[in-house]
Design a protein around this motif. Sequence first.
Motif, PDB file in Angstrom:
ATOM      1  N   UNK A 104       0.836  -1.199   0.000  1.00  0.00           N
ATOM      2  CA  UNK A 104       0.000   0.000   0.000  1.00  0.00           C
ATOM      3  C   UNK A 104       0.869   1.246   0.000  1.00  0.00           C
ATOM      4  N   UNK A 105       0.283   2.356  -0.372  1.00  0.00           N
ATOM      5  CA  UNK A 105       0.938   3.662  -0.307  1.00  0.00           C
ATOM      6  C   UNK A 105       0.396   4.424   0.890  1.00  0.00           C
ATOM      7  N   UNK A 106       1.294   4.979   1.697  1.00  0.00           N
ATOM      8  CA  UNK A 106       0.859   5.803   2.817  1.00  0.00           C
ATOM      9  C   UNK A 106       0.015   6.978   2.299  1.00  0.00           C
ATOM     10  N   UNK A 107      -0.811   7.515   3.155  1.00  0.00           N
ATOM     11  CA  UNK A 107      -1.570   8.710   2.784  1.00  0.00           C
ATOM     12  C   UNK A 107      -0.622   9.793   2.275  1.00  0.00           C
ATOM     13  N   UNK A 108      -0.989  10.422   1.176  1.00  0.00           N
ATOM     14  CA  UNK A 108      -0.184  11.501   0.617  1.00  0.00           C
ATOM     15  C   UNK A 108       1.014  11.045  -0.190  1.00  0.00           C
ATOM     16  N   UNK A 109       1.183   9.733  -0.368  1.00  0.00           N
ATOM     17  CA  UNK A 109       2.327   9.186  -1.086  1.00  0.00           C
ATOM     18  C   UNK A 109       1.830   8.343  -2.268  1.00  0.00           C
ATOM     19  N   UNK A 110       2.561   8.412  -3.365  1.00  0.00           N
ATOM     20  CA  UNK A 110       2.245   7.554  -4.504  1.00  0.00           C
ATOM     21  C   UNK A 110       0.848   7.779  -5.040  1.00  0.00           C
ATOM     22  N   UNK A 111       0.050   6.721  -5.020  1.00  0.00           N
ATOM     23  CA  UNK A 111      -1.293   6.747  -5.588  1.00  0.00           C
ATOM     24  C   UNK A 111      -2.363   7.133  -4.566  1.00  0.00           C
ATOM     25  N   UNK A 112      -1.963   7.368  -3.310  1.00  0.00           N
ATOM     26  CA  UNK A 112      -2.922   7.646  -2.242  1.00  0.00           C
ATOM     27  C   UNK A 112      -3.211   9.134  -2.100  1.00  0.00           C
ATOM     28  N   UNK A 113      -4.397   9.424  -1.601  1.00  0.00           N
ATOM     29  CA  UNK A 113      -4.784  10.802  -1.301  1.00  0.00           C
ATOM     30  C   UNK A 113      -4.362  11.164   0.124  1.00  0.00           C
ATOM     31  N   UNK A 114      -4.617  12.415   0.491  1.00  0.00           N
ATOM     32  CA  UNK A 114      -4.349  12.868   1.854  1.00  0.00           C
ATOM     33  C   UNK A 114      -2.935  13.354   2.055  1.00  0.00           C
ATOM     34  N   UNK A 115      -2.492  13.368   3.314  1.00  0.00           N
ATOM     35  CA  UNK A 115      -1.143  13.803   3.672  1.00  0.00           C
ATOM     36  C   UNK A 115      -0.456  12.710   4.484  1.00  0.00           C
ATOM     37  N   UNK A 116       0.844  12.607   4.314  1.00  0.00           N
ATOM     38  CA  UNK A 116       1.611  11.637   5.074  1.00  0.00           C
ATOM     39  C   UNK A 116       1.525  11.974   6.562  1.00  0.00           C
ATOM     40  N   UNK A 117       1.111  11.023   7.415  1.00  0.00           N
ATOM     41  CA  UNK A 117       1.052  11.287   8.863  1.00  0.00           C
ATOM     42  C   UNK A 117       2.409  11.680   9.420  1.00  0.00           C
ATOM     43  N   UNK A 118       2.374  12.429  10.519  1.00  0.00           N
ATOM     44  CA  UNK A 118       3.601  12.975  11.098  1.00  0.00           C
ATOM     45  C   UNK A 118       4.139  12.169  12.268  1.00  0.00           C
ATOM     46  N   UNK A 119       3.419  11.143  12.705  1.00  0.00           N
ATOM     47  CA  UNK A 119       3.875  10.324  13.827  1.00  0.00           C
ATOM     48  C   UNK A 119       3.791   8.846  13.467  1.00  0.00           C
ATOM     49  N   UNK A 120       4.633   8.052  14.112  1.00  0.00           N
ATOM     50  CA  UNK A 120       4.587   6.608  13.903  1.00  0.00           C
ATOM     51  C   UNK A 120       3.287   6.014  14.436  1.00  0.00           C
ATOM     52  N   UNK A 121       2.730   6.640  15.459  1.00  0.00           N
ATOM     53  CA  UNK A 121       1.453   6.168  15.985  1.00  0.00           C
ATOM     54  C   UNK A 121       0.353   6.292  14.936  1.00  0.00           C
ATOM     55  N   UNK A 122       0.325   7.446  14.237  1.00  0.00           N
ATOM     56  CA  UNK A 122      -0.697   7.651  13.209  1.00  0.00           C
ATOM     57  C   UNK A 122      -0.449   6.764  11.992  1.00  0.00           C
ATOM     58  N   UNK A 123       0.814   6.553  11.649  1.00  0.00           N
ATOM     59  CA  UNK A 123       1.135   5.652  10.536  1.00  0.00           C
ATOM     60  C   UNK A 123       0.736   4.219  10.883  1.00  0.00           C
ATOM     61  N   UNK A 124       0.956   3.825  12.125  1.00  0.00           N
ATOM     62  CA  UNK A 124       0.552   2.490  12.557  1.00  0.00           C
ATOM     63  C   UNK A 124      -0.964   2.339  12.526  1.00  0.00           C
ATOM     64  N   UNK A 125      -1.660   3.377  12.963  1.00  0.00           N
ATOM     65  CA  UNK A 125      -3.121   3.347  12.938  1.00  0.00           C
ATOM     66  C   UNK A 125      -3.631   3.213  11.502  1.00  0.00           C
ATOM     67  N   UNK A 126      -2.891   3.794  10.553  1.00  0.00           N
ATOM     68  CA  UNK A 126      -3.279   3.681   9.149  1.00  0.00           C
ATOM     69  C   UNK A 126      -3.206   2.231   8.678  1.00  0.00           C
TER      70      UNK A 126
END
Length: 310
Positions: free
Chosen positions: A91-113
């Motif tokens: 998958x692509x993180x939010x805001x990266x590659x083919x995904x919408x949104x913005x890349x989260x700023x914390x590892x906690x938020x990235x993990x929640x994704x």
Amino acid sequence: MKKIQLVAILFIALCFNSITGYSQNVAGKTVQSLSLKATTQFAIVNHHKVAYRKFGSGVPLIMANRFRGTLDTWDPLFLDLLAKQNTVITFDYSGIGYSEGELPLTMQDLSAEVISLADYLKIDKFNMLGWSYGGWIAQYVTFLYPSRIAKTVVIDANAMGKNEIPMDPAFAKSGMKPNKELQLEDYVILFFEPKSEKSREAARKSIERISKRLDESKVPEKPEVLQRYFAPNAAVVEDKENFRAAYATLRTSVMVISGDHDISFAVDNWYPLVRKAPTMQLIVFPDAGHGPQHQYPELAAGYISTFLKN
């Protein structure tokens, strides 16, 4: 070796792919590639679309990508070999590659994704794999959501907390270049062992495979986006959650894979920790850098699949 513009390599490989189609050479046999044919789909995470690809069969394996990585930058041969025994989900993180949104700023938020993606796909328990930046995410998911993770694979990342050997400046120098300036030599420096001709040859083969489905315009390069990648760094080093020490009581089995000369996350940084982590095993690939699974796709996929199955 004379420097070759990466764009030229990609052009040649794309032309070659238009003739051969979506296939891979595995053990001397040409087989259809699941990863190259996989449809890009979209999950709704936090009210926006997150791109993913799902293929293969077996226990789900969710894979978190490296710095500046997209759905297209995994080596497809490595993915195809994993897909023989695992349901591979990239998958692509939010805001990266083919995904919408913005890349989260914390590892906690990235993990929640990651958990939100699993929930969207109705996956309760899964195996987790992370490479480099994604290796941090894989570890955070493992510690924050232990009931959701069966086993964890960390490829060329270090543990949270303070690590003695810092990143080599050469990694940042090549890793921060705009897409149009990247050359094959940068790929070798970043992910392989420049002093080894075998490693250089593996780099050439890997980039040819990757380029069969690479949309370079999706690779993040804007400074403001790259800075979002760096936002969690201080908190990872500070390790307020004390995850580094928590390896001593972690019940989840963890496999760490590293190249013996990773100029980003040195394998040496694992040695003080590995004996204090009873569920961890460490595999080191020779004459390899930050992308051993791209240099040794068959061997890496074999180790990983055996670890996840047994």
